[in-house]
Design an enzyme around this catalytic site. Sequence first.
Site, PDB file in Angstrom:
ATOM      1  N   LYS A  79      -2.194  -2.334  -4.724  1.00 22.89           N
ATOM      2  CA  LYS A  79      -2.197  -1.493  -3.237  1.00 22.89           C
ATOM      3  C   LYS A  79      -3.344  -1.798  -2.361  1.00 22.89           C
ATOM      4  O   LYS A  79      -3.909  -2.441  -2.387  1.00 22.89           O
ATOM      5  CB  LYS A  79      -2.645   0.342  -3.915  1.00 22.89           C
ATOM      6  CG  LYS A  79      -2.947   0.631  -2.329  1.00 22.89           C
ATOM      7  CD  LYS A  79      -3.293   2.362  -2.862  1.00 22.89           C
ATOM      8  CE  LYS A  79      -3.192   3.889  -1.698  1.00 22.89           C
ATOM      9  NZ  LYS A  79      -4.128   4.795  -3.175  1.00 22.89           N
ATOM     10  N   SER A 154      -0.316   8.591  -1.154  1.00 23.94           N
ATOM     11  CA  SER A 154      -0.822   7.570  -0.547  1.00 23.94           C
ATOM     12  C   SER A 154      -0.498   6.031  -0.706  1.00 23.94           C
ATOM     13  O   SER A 154      -0.342   5.562  -0.108  1.00 23.94           O
ATOM     14  CB  SER A 154      -2.611   7.119   0.014  1.00 23.94           C
ATOM     15  OG  SER A 154      -3.070   7.178  -1.227  1.00 23.94           O
ATOM     16  N   SER A 178      -2.116  10.874  -5.426  1.00 28.17           N
ATOM     17  CA  SER A 178      -1.307   9.078  -4.743  1.00 28.17           C
ATOM     18  C   SER A 178      -0.632   8.245  -5.972  1.00 28.17           C
ATOM     19  O   SER A 178       0.166   7.823  -4.818  1.00 28.17           O
ATOM     20  CB  SER A 178      -2.647   8.944  -4.217  1.00 28.17           C
ATOM     21  OG  SER A 178      -2.535   9.586  -2.640  1.00 28.17           O
TER      22      SER A 178
HETATM   23  N1  GLN Z   1      -2.090  13.844  -0.609  1.00 27.37           N
HETATM   24  C1  GLN Z   1      -4.065  13.149  -1.399  1.00 27.37           C
HETATM   25  C2  GLN Z   1      -4.413  13.573   0.106  1.00 27.37           C
HETATM   26  O1  GLN Z   1      -4.270  13.091   0.685  1.00 27.37           O
HETATM   27  C3  GLN Z   1      -4.388  12.672  -2.367  1.00 27.37           C
HETATM   28  C4  GLN Z   1      -4.192  11.090  -2.219  1.00 27.37           C
HETATM   29  C5  GLN Z   1      -4.995  10.010  -3.214  1.00 27.37           C
HETATM   30  O2  GLN Z   1      -4.171  10.781  -3.797  1.00 27.37           O
HETATM   31  N2  GLN Z   1      -5.034   9.301  -2.323  1.00 27.37           N
HETATM   32  O3  GLN Z   1      -6.075  13.370  -0.568  1.00 27.37           O
END
Ligand code: GLN
Length: 477
Positions: A79, A154, A178
């Site tokens: 990532k 994400s 995410s």
């Molecule tokens: N979707 C969640 C958020 O928007 C989780 C993000 C993540 O795990 N980095 O915060």
Amino acid sequence: MKIELTTMTIQSAHEALVRGDFTSRALTEAVLEVIAAKNPEINAFAEVFDDALAQADAADARLARGERAPLLGIPLAIKDNMLFIGHKASSGSKILEGYVSPYTSTAVERLLKAGAIIVGRTNMDEFAMGSSSETCAYGVVKNPLDVSRVPGGSSGGSAAAVAMDSVLGSLGSDTGGSIRQPAALCGIVGLKPTYGAVSRYGLMAMGSSLDQIGPFARTVDDVEALFSVIAGKDPLDGTSIEDEDKPYVLPKHSYRIGVPESFVNMEGVDDDVRERFSSMIEMLKNAGHTIVPIEMPTLPLALAIYYILMPAEVSSNLARFDGVRFGLRKEGAKLLDTYMQTRGEGFGAEVRRRILLGTYVLSAGYYDAYYNKAVLVRRKLTDEFKAILKDVDLIATPTSPSPAFKIGEKTADPLKMYLEDIFTVSANITGVPGISVPNGTVVRDGKDLPVGIQFMADHFHEPYLFGIGKDVERLSK
Ligand code: GLN
């Protein structure tokens, strides 16, 4: 031998490399060809590293010397928020455009030592804030299974990279879901390890008390192989746990699986997603596991706690991007203007929203009303998990309330987007590990779309997650 990436796993590639069916260079070239063909549409990769083939040659030399390791010569992706010395890393943000890593994160270092090929970095929601990979400053990532839909987020790029049959595995980061949610939406396996199991050194922080790096792959076996390489104590991360302080855990033959029924039955979960979940629970019961209905009264509060604690940590972690120390600088008349212009132009809307929320809940007048309360409820939820996990080995839920949604469908309504995390955030708040395993499909617009089933276990009980995950795979065949 023909390299068939659509069905290849890390395990099968490893065996083929050891047999000499093909070289790591040939395998990496095949991966690069797929990326060249598919990435212009999918946008999973932000960049393919120009030293990928050189890494493959080095792995081939190690293989030729008789060295054997599960990841030796295996092409992977990371990532865009993980440092790899001499390579760019931007966290999906304009504020870090062109930033080059000055050192290598521990998780990536461990992959490299194990002989893996880091083919490139993957697109992500800006600073890992999002559930759809739509807040990425470098374009939306598309779901390889249906390009009109999101891959989740994400870590959507890392999930899509595997799902588009390029790399055999990848790393993501999970602060509230995410890794698990994009794994579910792309039909692959994703693991959020126990907090402290994998070093966060060299991972750009979002919410430091919640973040964990974890793997994506096609199978539970492969995820397990990646996890065992990246996990372990790191003196460079004070929150990583000493190996001798971890319990020694072996997988079991049958598990006691807790199902928080009222939570799973709440409004907002698609009926067919719930049906997929129930039918897998039924199959697990018939396969000899014990299903235990459980009540977890604090669980519905998890999302509210998360959306107070996470922005608070975000507002502090992102203070360092000030136009002085990293990346973008928009010079102003005074230093304060430089800060404001740099951050105003460098950060996207979602990041700014969360910084504002975070500074608000931490401000003198509201600290007690919001931040402190959330900290208390976090403790309550953790105690609830601890108590339940004395009685059951695993807690099962769907991974996300719906399958992959249309690009643009939820961007106008942040609250709707935040609901995507309803089943996943509690693992981050309490620090326990969670895995998402493919659990069949549901139909949308005439297309089969994958859904995931999530299991959580007590701290450092990842072996339980791998054990049940393999059972789900067997039962899904
Ligand atoms: N979707 C969640 C958020 O928007 C989780 C993000 C993540 O795990 N980095 O915060």
